[in-house]
Motif scaffolding. Structure first.
Motif, PDB file in Angstrom:
ATOM      1  N   LEU A   1       0.709  -1.542   0.113  1.00 23.38           N
ATOM      2  CA  LEU A   1      -0.108   0.180   0.413  1.00 23.38           C
ATOM      3  C   LEU A   1       0.923   1.249  -0.296  1.00 23.38           C
ATOM      4  O   LEU A   1       0.042   2.014  -0.572  1.00 23.38           O
ATOM      5  CB  LEU A   1      -0.805  -0.303   1.354  1.00 23.38           C
ATOM      6  CG  LEU A   1      -1.735   1.249   1.147  1.00 23.38           C
ATOM      7  CD1 LEU A   1      -2.986   0.698   0.137  1.00 23.38           C
ATOM      8  CD2 LEU A   1      -2.728   1.075   2.774  1.00 23.38           C
ATOM      9  N   THR A   2       2.272   1.460   0.659  1.00 24.07           N
ATOM     10  CA  THR A   2       3.072   2.696   0.990  1.00 24.07           C
ATOM     11  C   THR A   2       3.504   2.957  -0.489  1.00 24.07           C
ATOM     12  O   THR A   2       3.433   3.224  -0.845  1.00 24.07           O
ATOM     13  CB  THR A   2       4.425   2.249   2.152  1.00 24.07           C
ATOM     14  OG1 THR A   2       3.317   2.036   3.166  1.00 24.07           O
ATOM     15  CG2 THR A   2       4.696   3.594   1.823  1.00 24.07           C
ATOM     16  N   ARG A   3       4.175   1.457  -1.022  1.00 27.05           N
ATOM     17  CA  ARG A   3       3.983   1.572  -2.878  1.00 27.05           C
ATOM     18  C   ARG A   3       3.771   2.436  -3.673  1.00 27.05           C
ATOM     19  O   ARG A   3       4.039   2.986  -4.252  1.00 27.05           O
ATOM     20  CB  ARG A   3       4.980   0.490  -3.172  1.00 27.05           C
ATOM     21  CG  ARG A   3       6.578   0.008  -2.311  1.00 27.05           C
ATOM     22  CD  ARG A   3       6.766  -1.280  -2.869  1.00 27.05           C
ATOM     23  NE  ARG A   3       7.928  -1.597  -2.324  1.00 27.05           N
ATOM     24  CZ  ARG A   3       8.969  -2.923  -2.711  1.00 27.05           C
ATOM     25  NH1 ARG A   3       7.957  -3.951  -3.693  1.00 27.05           N
ATOM     26  NH2 ARG A   3       9.859  -3.209  -2.016  1.00 27.05           N
TER      27      ARG A   3
ATOM     28  N   ASP B   1       1.675   6.122  -7.047  1.00 30.81           N
ATOM     29  CA  ASP B   1       0.776   7.280  -7.249  1.00 30.81           C
ATOM     30  C   ASP B   1       1.043   8.910  -6.730  1.00 30.81           C
ATOM     31  O   ASP B   1       0.284  10.003  -7.987  1.00 30.81           O
ATOM     32  CB  ASP B   1      -0.791   7.140  -5.708  1.00 30.81           C
ATOM     33  CG  ASP B   1      -1.820   6.247  -6.391  1.00 30.81           C
ATOM     34  OD1 ASP B   1      -0.973   5.405  -7.519  1.00 30.81           O
ATOM     35  OD2 ASP B   1      -2.362   5.584  -5.480  1.00 30.81           O
ATOM     36  N   ALA B   2       1.463   8.705  -6.255  1.00 32.84           N
ATOM     37  CA  ALA B   2       2.143  10.644  -5.607  1.00 32.84           C
ATOM     38  C   ALA B   2       2.775  11.020  -6.497  1.00 32.84           C
ATOM     39  O   ALA B   2       2.876  12.439  -7.104  1.00 32.84           O
ATOM     40  CB  ALA B   2       2.926  11.351  -4.457  1.00 32.84           C
TER      41      ALA B   2
END
Length: 54
Positions: free
Chosen positions: A5-7, A12-13
């Motif tokens: 999820l962090t990746r 996305d960012a």
């Protein structure tokens, strides 16, 4: 799962940042084209006025 999820959030960012930079580049290109058009206009006006004096 948390790591994934962090990746995904980072991807996305980064994608959002990439799109923002692309939009900025496109806006600068439009400004550049408008400035070139305006320069041509002014050069034509100068040429016309210069020809009238000769």
């Amino acid at each position: 799962m948390v790591l994934d999820l962090t990746r995904l959030e980072k991807i996305d960012a980064l994608y959002d940042e990439l799109e923002a930079v692309k939009r900025q580049a496109e806006a600068r290109e439009r400004e550049k084209q408008e400035m070139a058009r305006r320069i041509r206009e002014l050069e034509e006006q100068i040429s016309r006025y210069s020809q009238k004096d000769t």
